[in-house]
Design an enzyme around this catalytic site. Structure first.
Site, PDB file in Angstrom:
ATOM      1  N   LYS A   1       0.848  -1.198   0.000  1.00 32.13           N
ATOM      2  CA  LYS A   1       0.000   0.000   0.000  1.00 32.13           C
ATOM      3  C   LYS A   1       0.883   1.247   0.000  1.00 32.13           C
ATOM      4  O   LYS A   1       1.730   1.413   0.876  1.00 32.13           O
ATOM      5  CB  LYS A   1      -0.901   0.019   1.234  1.00 32.13           C
ATOM      6  CG  LYS A   1      -1.782   1.263   1.313  1.00 32.13           C
ATOM      7  CD  LYS A   1      -2.763   1.165   2.459  1.00 32.13           C
ATOM      8  CE  LYS A   1      -2.273   1.811   3.728  1.00 32.13           C
ATOM      9  NZ  LYS A   1      -2.443   3.261   3.805  1.00 32.13           N
TER      10      LYS A   1
ATOM     11  N   ASP B   1      -3.384   4.324  -2.089  1.00 30.94           N
ATOM     12  CA  ASP B   1      -4.362   4.790  -1.099  1.00 30.94           C
ATOM     13  C   ASP B   1      -4.311   6.316  -0.993  1.00 30.94           C
ATOM     14  O   ASP B   1      -3.723   6.856  -0.055  1.00 30.94           O
ATOM     15  CB  ASP B   1      -4.005   4.117   0.247  1.00 30.94           C
ATOM     16  CG  ASP B   1      -4.905   4.529   1.384  1.00 30.94           C
ATOM     17  OD1 ASP B   1      -6.049   4.944   1.135  1.00 30.94           O
ATOM     18  OD2 ASP B   1      -4.455   4.426   2.553  1.00 30.94           O
TER      19      ASP B   1
ATOM     20  N   LYS C   1      -7.253   8.301  -1.478  1.00 34.64           N
ATOM     21  CA  LYS C   1      -8.571   8.766  -0.996  1.00 34.64           C
ATOM     22  C   LYS C   1      -9.015  10.057  -1.684  1.00 34.64           C
ATOM     23  O   LYS C   1      -9.221  11.085  -1.039  1.00 34.64           O
ATOM     24  CB  LYS C   1      -8.542   8.976   0.514  1.00 34.64           C
ATOM     25  CG  LYS C   1      -8.158   7.743   1.318  1.00 34.64           C
ATOM     26  CD  LYS C   1      -8.272   8.008   2.817  1.00 34.64           C
ATOM     27  CE  LYS C   1      -7.920   6.804   3.655  1.00 34.64           C
ATOM     28  NZ  LYS C   1      -6.499   6.468   3.680  1.00 34.64           N
TER      29      LYS C   1
ATOM     30  N   ASP D   1     -13.072  15.210  -4.731  1.00 40.66           N
ATOM     31  CA  ASP D   1     -13.100  16.532  -5.373  1.00 40.66           C
ATOM     32  C   ASP D   1     -14.301  16.543  -6.321  1.00 40.66           C
ATOM     33  O   ASP D   1     -15.115  15.618  -6.285  1.00 40.66           O
ATOM     34  CB  ASP D   1     -11.775  16.767  -6.123  1.00 40.66           C
ATOM     35  CG  ASP D   1     -11.448  18.247  -6.257  1.00 40.66           C
ATOM     36  OD1 ASP D   1     -12.378  19.048  -6.522  1.00 40.66           O
ATOM     37  OD2 ASP D   1     -10.273  18.625  -6.115  1.00 40.66           O
TER      38      ASP D   1
ATOM     39  N   THR E   1     -12.120   5.397  10.081  1.00 41.66           N
ATOM     40  CA  THR E   1     -12.213   4.710  11.379  1.00 41.66           C
ATOM     41  C   THR E   1     -11.717   5.602  12.521  1.00 41.66           C
ATOM     42  O   THR E   1     -11.912   5.281  13.681  1.00 41.66           O
ATOM     43  CB  THR E   1     -11.434   3.380  11.368  1.00 41.66           C
ATOM     44  OG1 THR E   1     -10.163   3.602  10.789  1.00 41.66           O
ATOM     45  CG2 THR E   1     -12.157   2.303  10.608  1.00 41.66           C
TER      46      THR E   1
ATOM     47  N   ARG F   1       2.381  -1.584  10.893  1.00 44.88           N
ATOM     48  CA  ARG F   1       3.395  -1.728  11.940  1.00 44.88           C
ATOM     49  C   ARG F   1       3.699  -3.148  12.413  1.00 44.88           C
ATOM     50  O   ARG F   1       4.868  -3.429  12.701  1.00 44.88           O
ATOM     51  CB  ARG F   1       3.041  -0.807  13.126  1.00 44.88           C
ATOM     52  CG  ARG F   1       3.280   0.648  12.774  1.00 44.88           C
ATOM     53  CD  ARG F   1       2.567   1.583  13.685  1.00 44.88           C
ATOM     54  NE  ARG F   1       1.128   1.547  13.446  1.00 44.88           N
ATOM     55  CZ  ARG F   1       0.244   2.292  14.103  1.00 44.88           C
ATOM     56  NH1 ARG F   1       0.657   3.132  15.033  1.00 44.88           N
ATOM     57  NH2 ARG F   1      -1.049   2.205  13.823  1.00 44.88           N
TER      58      ARG F   1
HETATM   59  O1  C5P Z   1       0.316   0.166  11.263  1.00 45.87           O
HETATM   60  P1  C5P Z   1      -1.101  -0.235  10.990  1.00 45.87           P
HETATM   61  O2  C5P Z   1      -1.268  -1.717  10.737  1.00 45.87           O
HETATM   62  O3  C5P Z   1      -2.063   0.313  12.002  1.00 45.87           O
HETATM   63  O4  C5P Z   1      -1.408   0.495   9.597  1.00 45.87           O
HETATM   64  C1  C5P Z   1      -2.652   0.443   8.986  1.00 45.87           C
HETATM   65  C2  C5P Z   1      -2.625   1.226   7.718  1.00 45.87           C
HETATM   66  O5  C5P Z   1      -3.944   1.361   7.258  1.00 45.87           O
HETATM   67  C3  C5P Z   1      -2.067   2.643   7.836  1.00 45.87           C
HETATM   68  O6  C5P Z   1      -1.441   2.967   6.592  1.00 45.87           O
HETATM   69  C4  C5P Z   1      -3.309   3.476   8.052  1.00 45.87           C
HETATM   70  O7  C5P Z   1      -3.156   4.793   7.595  1.00 45.87           O
HETATM   71  C5  C5P Z   1      -4.304   2.742   7.193  1.00 45.87           C
HETATM   72  N1  C5P Z   1      -5.703   2.939   7.508  1.00 45.87           N
HETATM   73  C6  C5P Z   1      -6.253   2.694   8.744  1.00 45.87           C
HETATM   74  N2  C5P Z   1      -7.586   2.868   8.958  1.00 45.87           N
HETATM   75  C7  C5P Z   1      -8.366   3.286   7.953  1.00 45.87           C
HETATM   76  C8  C5P Z   1      -7.825   3.532   6.699  1.00 45.87           C
HETATM   77  C9  C5P Z   1      -6.481   3.358   6.504  1.00 45.87           C
HETATM   78  O8  C5P Z   1      -5.549   2.295   9.655  1.00 45.87           O
HETATM   79  N3  C5P Z   1      -9.652   3.400   8.151  1.00 45.87           N
END
Ligand code: C5P
Length: 237
Positions: free
Chosen positions: A32, A59, A61, A64, A122, A214
């Site tokens: 991603k 990603d 998003k 516009d 979220t 992460r």
């Molecule tokens: O590190 P982690 O597993 O929390 O990363 C989740 C990824 O998904 C990050 O890039 C975060 O910005 C993205 N994301 C999210 N919740 C969303 C949309 C995208 O955590 N609703």
């Protein structure tokens, strides 16, 4: 085997390069690319990842006016990505135009990237949504409304919490994509995510794709962490 999508949340190309060196060179990943790295390195980062054989979820998003989103999507499709997204809040017309842009920009003999929509972020609580967006419905009603509207606009699915995917599939159809972040293997630090599920739970709830950042990127052994998550996601012990 289905691959978890790895969120490349790194500040620049060099750190991504160092990270990818920890994986076998013949391992084709699904990654991603988000705003942080795209705005730093530009479209070249996507071309580079594709040249390494990795699939890309871009990603960004988009949100516009319909005409602008259509033109932008035409350009993004030229990058030969597999998956990208818009905000459902941009409306049905904007989503249909985004789809048209992707169709127009896809080169011959290439697959049109799948388009999905963000419903409510979220990070938005029900109280915030009701106050900031002047809405009186519940968060769940809003998410389901946006999911249905996304389907009506002809898109392939939505980004959602794995806790919402079952209800979304019931309201749309079983093939509607539910791409879910907020995934944590059991026994790991949940970081700033609040409502998390394990890869296996996401599968049980009907998630089509999982996005994992992460737990892989900050692991002492990212490849080992990736394989463990992939196995859990595929029900392999
Ligand atoms: O590190 P982690 O597993 O929390 O990363 C989740 C990824 O998904 C990050 O890039 C975060 O910005 C993205 N994301 C999210 N919740 C969303 C949309 C995208 O955590 N609703």
């Amino acid at each position: 085997m289905n691959r978890p999508i790895i969120a490349l949340d790194f500040p620049n190309k060099q750190t991504i390069q160092q990270f990818l060196q920890l994986f076998p060179t013949d391992e084709a990943l699904f990654v991603k690319v988000g705003m942080e790295i795209f705005y730093q390195e530009g479209p070249e980062i996507v071309r580079w990842l594709r040249s390494l054989g990795h699939d890309v979820f871009l990603d960004l998003k988009l949100h516009d006016i319909p005409n602008t989103v259509r033109s932008a999507m035409r350009n993004l499709a030229g990058l030969d990505i597999q998956l990208t997204n818009v905000h459902a809040a941009g409306g049905k017309e904007m989503m249909s135009q985004a789809l048209l842009g992707l169709q127009e920009g896809t080169k011959e003999n290439r697959t049109i990237p799948k388009l999905i929509a963000v419903t409510q972020l979220t990070s938005t609580s029900e109280e915030q949504m009701q106050h900031d967006q002047l809405m009186t419905c519940s968060l769940e009603e809003s998410v389901l409304h946006y999911a249905k509207m996304t389907q009506e606009a002809g898109l392939a699915g939505v980004v959602c919490s794995a806790l919402e995917s079952r209800a979304i599939k019931e309201q749309t159809n079983q093939n509607f994509i539910c791409l879910t972040p907020g995934i944590r293997p059991s026994n790991t630090n949940i970081g700033d995510q609040k409502r998390v599920v394990t890869p296996q739970q996401a599968k049980e709830n009907g998630a089509t794709y999982i996005v994992v950042g992460r737990p892989i990127t900050q692991s002492a052994n990212p490849y080992e962490a990736y394989v463990a998550i992939k196995n859990d996601w595929n029900g392999v012990n």
